[in-house]
Enzyme design. Structure first.
Site, PDB file in Angstrom:
ATOM      1  N   ALA A  78       1.337  33.533  49.690  1.00 26.29           N
ATOM      2  CA  ALA A  78       1.999  32.426  48.999  1.00 26.29           C
ATOM      3  C   ALA A  78       2.355  31.291  49.954  1.00 26.29           C
ATOM      4  O   ALA A  78       2.262  30.121  49.589  1.00 26.29           O
ATOM      5  CB  ALA A  78       3.247  32.939  48.295  1.00 26.29           C
ATOM      6  N   CYS A  79       2.720  31.618  51.183  1.00 26.49           N
ATOM      7  CA  CYS A  79       3.124  30.561  52.121  1.00 26.49           C
ATOM      8  C   CYS A  79       1.930  29.832  52.738  1.00 26.49           C
ATOM      9  O   CYS A  79       2.095  28.817  53.394  1.00 26.49           O
ATOM     10  CB  CYS A  79       4.018  31.137  53.218  1.00 26.49           C
ATOM     11  SG  CYS A  79       3.272  32.465  54.165  1.00 26.49           S
ATOM     12  N   HIS A  80       0.713  30.345  52.523  1.00 26.17           N
ATOM     13  CA  HIS A  80      -0.475  29.692  53.080  1.00 26.17           C
ATOM     14  C   HIS A  80      -1.515  29.369  52.015  1.00 26.17           C
ATOM     15  O   HIS A  80      -2.679  29.182  52.332  1.00 26.17           O
ATOM     16  CB  HIS A  80      -1.124  30.583  54.151  1.00 26.17           C
ATOM     17  CG  HIS A  80      -0.296  30.714  55.379  1.00 26.17           C
ATOM     18  ND1 HIS A  80       0.451  31.823  55.625  1.00 26.17           N
ATOM     19  CD2 HIS A  80      -0.063  29.858  56.401  1.00 26.17           C
ATOM     20  CE1 HIS A  80       1.105  31.659  56.774  1.00 26.17           C
ATOM     21  NE2 HIS A  80       0.810  30.485  57.254  1.00 26.17           N
TER      22      HIS A  80
END
Length: 120
Positions: A78-80
């Site tokens: 999700a963060c990338h």
């Protein structure tokens, strides 16, 4: 905020089991659609109830997702999300680069059900 917390508390006892069942059905249906090409990434039992990470052989996930605009999916964590390179996590797990490039992270949620075409 209090009303939202109460609603969440109502759903909490059954939601993980419901999402696990949906996740497992999605995995099963994907595997049946292309048995020799779909591979589960991660542990088959010890994993989040709402997330399925699979790789599809001979597919570049970012290219497939570009044409599937109604599908709630990502090719990385999700963060990338939005990247066009293999997931560092999958590579650290020992998954080959071609398999990691074919990985889809599918997320299920409160409004996901068996009759919907895409996960939310």
């Amino acid at each position: 905020m209090g009303a939202a917390a109460l609603k969440a508390a109502e759903l909490l006892p059954t939601e993980p089991q419901r999402l696990s069942a949906l996740r497992d059905a999605l995995h099963y249906q994907s595997s049946q659609a292309s048995p020799s090409r779909v591979t589960l990434n991660g542990h088959p039992h010890h994993r989040l109830p709402n997330t399925l990470n699979i790789s599809v052989d001979s597919v570049i996930a970012t290219e497939a997702l570009a044409s599937a605009t109604d599908l709630a999916s990502s090719t990385a964590s999700a963060c990338h999300s939005g990247g066009h390179r293999p997931s560092d996590v999958l590579l650290a797990m020992g998954i080959s680069e071609p398999r990691a490039l074919g990985a889809f992270r599918l997320s299920l949620g409160r409004w996901s059900n068996l009759t919907e075409r895409c996960a939310s």
